[in-house]
Design a protein around this motif. Sequence first.
Motif, PDB file in Angstrom:
ATOM      1  N   GLY B  41       0.812  -1.209   0.000  1.00 18.71           N
ATOM      2  CA  GLY B  41       0.000   0.000   0.000  1.00 18.71           C
ATOM      3  C   GLY B  41       0.841   1.252   0.000  1.00 18.71           C
ATOM      4  N   LYS B  45       0.608   5.278  -6.056  1.00 15.83           N
ATOM      5  CA  LYS B  45      -0.546   4.793  -6.819  1.00 15.83           C
ATOM      6  C   LYS B  45      -0.265   4.821  -8.310  1.00 15.83           C
ATOM      7  CE  LYS B  45      -4.721   5.072  -4.281  1.00 15.83           C
ATOM      8  NZ  LYS B  45      -6.081   5.530  -4.290  1.00 15.83           N
ATOM      9  N   HIS B 120      -8.501   0.732  -8.280  1.00 17.20           N
ATOM     10  CA  HIS B 120      -8.116   0.582  -6.876  1.00 17.20           C
ATOM     11  C   HIS B 120      -7.597  -0.808  -6.531  1.00 17.20           C
ATOM     12  CE1 HIS B 120     -10.528   4.257  -6.742  1.00 17.20           C
ATOM     13  NE2 HIS B 120      -9.681   4.590  -5.794  1.00 17.20           N
ATOM     14  N   ASP B 123      -4.309  -1.537  -4.558  1.00 15.23           N
ATOM     15  CA  ASP B 123      -4.255  -1.481  -3.093  1.00 15.23           C
ATOM     16  C   ASP B 123      -4.539  -2.856  -2.488  1.00 15.23           C
ATOM     17  OD1 ASP B 123      -3.803   1.216  -3.176  1.00 15.23           O
ATOM     18  OD2 ASP B 123      -5.922   1.727  -3.159  1.00 15.23           O
TER      19      ASP B 123
END
Lengths: 85, 140
Positions: B41, B45, B120, B123
Amino acid sequence: MPQLVTVGVKRPDRSPIRVWVPVLPVVLVFLPVVVLALLAAAVACHVYRISVVRALDTGWRIVCALPGTRLDIEYSRTAVLVAIR
Amino acid sequence: MNEQRRDILGMLAEGKITAEEAERLITALERDHPPAASSPGARPKGKAKYLRLMVHTVENGEQGRIDVRVPLQLLRAGVQLAALIPPQALAAANAKLDKSGVPFDLTQLKPEHLEALVEHLDDLTMEVDQPDAQVRIFCE
């Protein structure tokens, strides 16, 4: 677009097989079949009222996104590998 | 970090350490290496390129291994297929789902929702440890 597909098979008591398939020459050899398949897909899109252009665009994006895919399965002394580059 | 955690869980599964000792070790591990600094994490990103599924099994003494790597780009392209599903097919699928006790309306599922889900995915880290099987799903 994928350039090379590697297929490997390993079986007990047999020599392992590994085949490298160059995509472009194979597509060229099977071009008549590819054209027929595209025509059939276009007719199917027309029947189900789907935009042919959109369907072809999505199909092409999927094909172009294939490089990097790898599937490796091994159980006991048997193994299968498919890798797209 | 995950490797060390897995080793601890492995020792717990083998009965080499007790649950309390495992908890103490994991707590110490997290103290020394805070998850925010070392977990997937923490990765910036949009850097993940592949979704990876790894399975290790032991069945009847035979070892099994599955390793699948799928480009996230392929998933992004794949969700666009959802927009191509004809309405009559969605209606038929809805009826079947409803009949099976899953009242889910597929017509409400928009491609942008699926794209957000794929966005997403980097993640995501899922680990399942069983004595005879280990499953790990993550993005890299």
